[in-house]
Scaffold this active site. Structure first.
Site, PDB file in Angstrom:
ATOM      1  N   ASP A   7       0.810  -1.141  -0.070  1.00 17.90           N
ATOM      2  CA  ASP A   7       0.027  -0.055  -0.031  1.00 17.90           C
ATOM      3  C   ASP A   7       0.803   1.095  -0.083  1.00 17.90           C
ATOM      4  O   ASP A   7       2.179   1.078  -0.242  1.00 17.90           O
ATOM      5  CB  ASP A   7      -1.138  -0.189   1.045  1.00 17.90           C
ATOM      6  CG  ASP A   7      -0.338   0.341   2.512  1.00 17.90           C
ATOM      7  OD1 ASP A   7       1.002   0.296   2.440  1.00 17.90           O
ATOM      8  OD2 ASP A   7      -0.868   0.486   3.644  1.00 17.90           O
ATOM      9  N   CYS A  63       3.301  -3.098   4.098  1.00 20.93           N
ATOM     10  CA  CYS A  63       2.451  -1.872   4.316  1.00 20.93           C
ATOM     11  C   CYS A  63       3.168  -1.015   5.254  1.00 20.93           C
ATOM     12  O   CYS A  63       4.546  -1.208   5.360  1.00 20.93           O
ATOM     13  CB  CYS A  63       1.299  -2.372   4.784  1.00 20.93           C
ATOM     14  SG  CYS A  63       1.187  -3.323   6.175  1.00 20.93           S
ATOM     15  N   GLY A  64       2.633  -0.139   6.028  1.00 19.69           N
ATOM     16  CA  GLY A  64       3.400   0.528   7.001  1.00 19.69           C
ATOM     17  C   GLY A  64       4.112  -0.282   8.179  1.00 19.69           C
ATOM     18  O   GLY A  64       5.148   0.012   8.496  1.00 19.69           O
ATOM     19  N   THR A  65       3.464  -1.032   8.689  1.00 21.53           N
ATOM     20  CA  THR A  65       3.964  -2.093   9.599  1.00 21.53           C
ATOM     21  C   THR A  65       4.262  -3.470   9.075  1.00 21.53           C
ATOM     22  O   THR A  65       4.752  -3.959   9.937  1.00 21.53           O
ATOM     23  CB  THR A  65       2.932  -2.101  10.912  1.00 21.53           C
ATOM     24  OG1 THR A  65       1.540  -2.338  10.347  1.00 21.53           O
ATOM     25  CG2 THR A  65       2.757  -0.545  11.484  1.00 21.53           C
ATOM     26  N   GLY A  66       3.604  -3.925   8.042  1.00 29.10           N
ATOM     27  CA  GLY A  66       3.532  -5.174   7.642  1.00 29.10           C
ATOM     28  C   GLY A  66       2.122  -5.976   8.456  1.00 29.10           C
ATOM     29  O   GLY A  66       1.988  -6.999   7.939  1.00 29.10           O
ATOM     30  N   ILE A  67       1.714  -5.469   9.404  1.00 37.07           N
ATOM     31  CA  ILE A  67       0.722  -6.405  10.470  1.00 37.07           C
ATOM     32  C   ILE A  67      -0.441  -6.292   9.474  1.00 37.07           C
ATOM     33  O   ILE A  67      -1.081  -7.618   9.574  1.00 37.07           O
ATOM     34  CB  ILE A  67       0.522  -5.562  11.694  1.00 37.07           C
ATOM     35  CG1 ILE A  67       2.049  -5.350  12.486  1.00 37.07           C
ATOM     36  CG2 ILE A  67      -0.456  -6.250  12.432  1.00 37.07           C
ATOM     37  CD1 ILE A  67       1.825  -4.732  13.684  1.00 37.07           C
ATOM     38  N   HIS A 131       6.921 -30.514  12.365  1.00 32.24           N
ATOM     39  CA  HIS A 131       6.445 -29.106  11.927  1.00 32.24           C
ATOM     40  C   HIS A 131       4.953 -29.583  11.163  1.00 32.24           C
ATOM     41  O   HIS A 131       4.038 -28.759  11.236  1.00 32.24           O
ATOM     42  CB  HIS A 131       7.204 -28.341  11.396  1.00 32.24           C
ATOM     43  CG  HIS A 131       8.321 -28.020  12.184  1.00 32.24           C
ATOM     44  ND1 HIS A 131       8.304 -27.470  13.398  1.00 32.24           N
ATOM     45  CD2 HIS A 131       9.827 -28.217  12.080  1.00 32.24           C
ATOM     46  CE1 HIS A 131       9.429 -27.397  13.833  1.00 32.24           C
ATOM     47  NE2 HIS A 131      10.396 -27.874  13.263  1.00 32.24           N
TER      48      HIS A 131
HETATM   49  C1  RB5 Z   1      -1.586   3.103   6.245  1.00 38.38           C
HETATM   50  O1  RB5 Z   1      -1.518   4.192   6.800  1.00 38.38           O
HETATM   51  C2  RB5 Z   1      -1.278   1.979   7.316  1.00 38.38           C
HETATM   52  O2  RB5 Z   1      -2.310   1.781   8.339  1.00 38.38           O
HETATM   53  C3  RB5 Z   1      -0.917   0.742   6.859  1.00 38.38           C
HETATM   54  O3  RB5 Z   1       0.079   0.818   5.851  1.00 38.38           O
HETATM   55  C4  RB5 Z   1      -0.784  -0.501   7.628  1.00 38.38           C
HETATM   56  O4  RB5 Z   1       0.312  -0.066   8.482  1.00 38.38           O
HETATM   57  C5  RB5 Z   1      -1.481  -1.232   8.203  1.00 38.38           C
HETATM   58  O5  RB5 Z   1      -1.282  -2.266   8.815  1.00 38.38           O
END
Ligand code: RB5
Length: 147
Positions: A7, A63-67, A131
């Site tokens: 993203d 994404c920003g965090t990958g989470i 595993h």
């Molecule tokens: C976008 O601002 C951010 O929420 C997205 O990149 C991500 O970190 C979500 O987990």
């Protein structure tokens, strides 16, 4: 072949990793975004479905965090997406979890660390053995929750 997507929070890191993959002659298909603001679950779904279908061996989502990417990708049956920011996790999620998508945080790690994580993720084999029984349990949970 690697399926990749991001993203807006992961765009810069994705572009940097694309150059790295090209240097290594690793083939990839980029499923977007192109830097515009977008919703990470939409990109996660496209990449995860491409991997789950068998058309792509592995995926990379940023994404920003990958989470957020990992949460969304793991909703697709057959996907084992791992959000990693350290080398040990990226290695062992291949060896023990047979993870098929690596998720990275573009606002968490820099390009050098990301390259090492991609390297170890792509080059570490699943150990199987004890595993597999655990992955079979995960598959059963997936089937139960789809009912
Ligand atoms: C976008 O601002 C951010 O929420 C997205 O990149 C991500 O970190 C979500 O987990």
């Amino acid at each position: 072949m690697l399926a990749i997507g991001c993203d807006h929070g992961g765009f810069k890191l994705k572009e940097s990793l694309k150059r790295y993959l090209e240097e290594l002659n690793i083939e990839y298909k980029d499923f977007g975004c192109d830097g515009e603001t977008c919703d990470y679950p939409d990109i996660a779904a496209v990449v995860a479905k491409a991997v789950a279908s068998g058309s792509f061996e592995k995926g990379l989502l940023i994404c920003g965090t990958g989470i957020g990417m990992s949460i969304a990708a793991n909703k697709i049956r057959g996907i084992r997406a791992a959000c990693c920011s350290d080398y040990y996790s990226a290695k062992y999620t291949r060896m023990h979890n047979n993870a098929n998508i690596l998720c990275l945080g573009g606002r968490i790690i820099g390009p050098g660390a990301a390259e090492e994580l991609v390297d170890v993720f792509l080059n570490t084999e699943y150990e199987g053995g004890r595993h597999q029984h655990r992955l079979d349990i995960i598959t059963r949970l997936e089937e139960e929750s789809a009912q």
